[in-house]
Write an enzyme that holds these catalytic residues in place. Structure first.
Site, PDB file in Angstrom:
ATOM      1  N   ARG A  77     -44.483  13.639 -19.897  1.00 57.06           N
ATOM      2  CA  ARG A  77     -45.538  12.901 -19.197  1.00 57.06           C
ATOM      3  C   ARG A  77     -45.431  13.103 -17.690  1.00 57.06           C
ATOM      4  O   ARG A  77     -46.441  13.200 -16.992  1.00 57.06           O
ATOM      5  CB  ARG A  77     -45.488  11.411 -19.576  1.00 57.06           C
ATOM      6  CG  ARG A  77     -46.725  10.664 -19.114  1.00 57.06           C
ATOM      7  CD  ARG A  77     -46.803   9.277 -19.708  1.00 57.06           C
ATOM      8  NE  ARG A  77     -45.704   8.429 -19.268  1.00 57.06           N
ATOM      9  CZ  ARG A  77     -45.451   7.226 -19.748  1.00 57.06           C
ATOM     10  NH1 ARG A  77     -46.233   6.706 -20.677  1.00 57.06           N
ATOM     11  NH2 ARG A  77     -44.441   6.513 -19.305  1.00 57.06           N
ATOM     12  N   LYS A 108     -49.150   8.869 -14.450  1.00 55.66           N
ATOM     13  CA  LYS A 108     -48.368   7.724 -13.968  1.00 55.66           C
ATOM     14  C   LYS A 108     -48.071   7.961 -12.489  1.00 55.66           C
ATOM     15  O   LYS A 108     -47.008   8.464 -12.111  1.00 55.66           O
ATOM     16  CB  LYS A 108     -47.086   7.594 -14.798  1.00 55.66           C
ATOM     17  CG  LYS A 108     -46.440   6.224 -14.662  1.00 55.66           C
ATOM     18  CD  LYS A 108     -45.463   5.959 -15.779  1.00 55.66           C
ATOM     19  CE  LYS A 108     -44.656   4.703 -15.547  1.00 55.66           C
ATOM     20  NZ  LYS A 108     -45.417   3.467 -15.684  1.00 55.66           N
ATOM     21  N   GLU A 111     -56.934  -0.769 -20.922  1.00 53.18           N
ATOM     22  CA  GLU A 111     -55.555  -1.229 -21.127  1.00 53.18           C
ATOM     23  C   GLU A 111     -55.265  -2.494 -20.343  1.00 53.18           C
ATOM     24  O   GLU A 111     -56.098  -3.008 -19.619  1.00 53.18           O
ATOM     25  CB  GLU A 111     -54.555  -0.108 -20.849  1.00 53.18           C
ATOM     26  CG  GLU A 111     -54.595   0.452 -19.455  1.00 53.18           C
ATOM     27  CD  GLU A 111     -53.577   1.581 -19.268  1.00 53.18           C
ATOM     28  OE1 GLU A 111     -52.526   1.563 -19.920  1.00 53.18           O
ATOM     29  OE2 GLU A 111     -53.824   2.459 -18.439  1.00 53.18           O
TER      30      GLU A 111
HETATM   31  C1  LIG Z   1     -50.667   1.644 -16.776  1.00 50.99           C
HETATM   32  C2  LIG Z   1     -49.644   1.655 -17.854  1.00 50.99           C
HETATM   33  N1  LIG Z   1     -50.063   1.705 -19.127  1.00 50.99           N
HETATM   34  C3  LIG Z   1     -49.196   1.735 -20.153  1.00 50.99           C
HETATM   35  C4  LIG Z   1     -47.836   1.704 -19.940  1.00 50.99           C
HETATM   36  C5  LIG Z   1     -46.894   1.766 -21.095  1.00 50.99           C
HETATM   37  O1  LIG Z   1     -46.353   3.049 -21.231  1.00 50.99           O
HETATM   38  P1  LIG Z   1     -44.942   3.274 -21.890  1.00 50.99           P
HETATM   39  O2  LIG Z   1     -44.989   2.700 -23.253  1.00 50.99           O
HETATM   40  O3  LIG Z   1     -44.764   4.749 -21.925  1.00 50.99           O
HETATM   41  O4  LIG Z   1     -43.959   2.593 -21.026  1.00 50.99           O
HETATM   42  C6  LIG Z   1     -47.357   1.628 -18.632  1.00 50.99           C
HETATM   43  C7  LIG Z   1     -45.916   1.574 -18.366  1.00 50.99           C
HETATM   44  O5  LIG Z   1     -45.272   2.580 -18.300  1.00 50.99           O
HETATM   45  C8  LIG Z   1     -48.278   1.611 -17.570  1.00 50.99           C
HETATM   46  O6  LIG Z   1     -47.844   1.546 -16.303  1.00 50.99           O
END
Ligand SMILES: Cc1ncc(COP(=O)(O)O)c(C=O)c1O
Length: 339
Positions: free
Chosen positions: A80, A183, A219
């Site tokens: 990622r 991210k 989300e």
């Molecule tokens: C915007 C956002 N969505 C979703 C997630 C959840 O992703 P993950 O399960 O990979 O931590 C995160 C945290 O990392 C996030 O910052």
């Protein structure tokens, strides 16, 4: 192990002994450096400071009953990060370098990995930034990658207790064809104002809708969203949400326990039909949704009437945690044990 009151940890920064760093210069990544200072020295015109050339990751290490340290799905975070780097024109960090850095920094700080019984974990924060000084807008030619760790407790104060979320239509986190799947710091800057507003009104986070039509769920602040109905795990498919590694894991576990899994656009009104709902992410694990208040429409969707998490959220939460702490076998190859 360090003298820390592990069970009262919250999700915050605590200094640890070491961090690790790599620099990218002349078109290649250098050797790993181990540092004991938590300060970085960068040029005031670095592209990360002005043009947001900054990507990060978040993953965790857990100490099992057997005392062993387990790191959850680090390869997925490495992939990622590569995608985030591509998305904002930064030098890609090879997966092997990422993994090498994670193993090293956890090993160096192993006394900060909380004991099994505490239910806490070691949060690992990789960060990649553009460091070339630039005044005109263009990508850096030099980068720094670093990883620090910090022991953490639950992300939301409520832990596994259901908490409320809000729909606030006057804010978007990302644009429809923007950077939502990466991210990167800019997305988080864009979510701060609405997030603070939600907190001040007593909500855990904003449940964002798609920015184009405001018809579909995106989300939940820093976590993905899922709903449960008719033995089905339903989670939004959207080109502007972060592909959550926790969500991907929960989809697999939902299948394993005999549920159907649907990843598709989820209209806001469908909230009405869910028996349970949750926010999921590395930090939040599963944070059950008590209710969603659609503040513009003056509507409330309630999922946890008695203040308790529903049976499916509970089952998925326990299963995921059991794999992470090594209480259940690692059927899918998600765990790297620190030898
Ligand atoms: C915007 C956002 N969505 C979703 C997630 C959840 O992703 P993950 O399960 O990979 O931590 C995160 C945290 O990392 C996030 O910052």
């Amino acid at each position: 192990m360090k003298e820390i009151d592990w069970s009262s940890l919250s999700f915050g920064y605590m200094p640890t002994d070491y961090n690790v760093r790599y620099n990218y210069r002349n078109g290649k990544w250098g050797e790993m450096e181990v540092c004991s200072s938590d300060i970085i020295n960068i040029h005031m015109a670095a592209t990360c400071l002005h043009y947001g050339q900054e990507a990060f990751e978040g993953l965790k290490a857990f100490r099992g009953k057997d005392g062993k340290i387990r790191i959850f799905r680090m390869r997925d975070n490495a992939e990622r990060l590569k995608s985030s780097c591509d998305g904002i024109c930064m030098a890609e960090l090879p997966v092997e370098k990422f993994e090498e850095a994670i193993l090293k920094v956890v090993e160096l700080n192993k006394d900060f990995v909380p004991p099994y019984e505490s239910g806490a974990s070691l949060y690992i924060r990789p960060l990649l930034i553009g460091t070339t000084p630039k005044v005109g807008v263009s990508p850096a030619t030099e980068y720094m990658f670093l990883v620090f760790v910090t022991p953490v407790g639950p992300y939301f104060k409520t832990g596994f207790k259901p908490s409320p979320y809000a729909i606030l239509r006057q804010y978007d986190r990302v644009a429809p064809l923007g950077t939502g799947t990466y991210k990167i710091g800019g997305n988080y800057a864009a979510s701060l104002l609405s997030g603070e507003k939600a907190h001040s009104l007593g909500y855990s986070a904003v449940l964002f809708l798609d920015a184009k039509e405001k018809k579909y769920l995106d989300e939940c602040g820093p976590a993905n969203f899922f709903g449960i109905k008719n033995n089905t795990y339903i989670t939004p498919k959207s080109a502007s949400i972060l592909p959550s590694i926790t969500n991907k894991s929960l989809m697999k576990l939902a299948e394993e326990i005999g549920m159907k899994v649907e990843q598709r656009p989820v209209p806001v009104e469908e909230l009405e039909t869910f028996e349970e709902a949750g926010a999921c992410g590395t930090a939040a694990v599963i944070s059950p949704v008590e209710r969603v208040d659609d503040l513009d429409e003056n509507k409330s969707y309630v999922f946890a009437k008695n203040g308790e998490a529903g049976p499916v959220c509970t089952k998925l939460y326990n299963k995921l945690r059991a794999i992470q702490y090594g209480d259940e076998p690692d059927k899918y190859g998600w765990i790297t044990i620190l030898e």
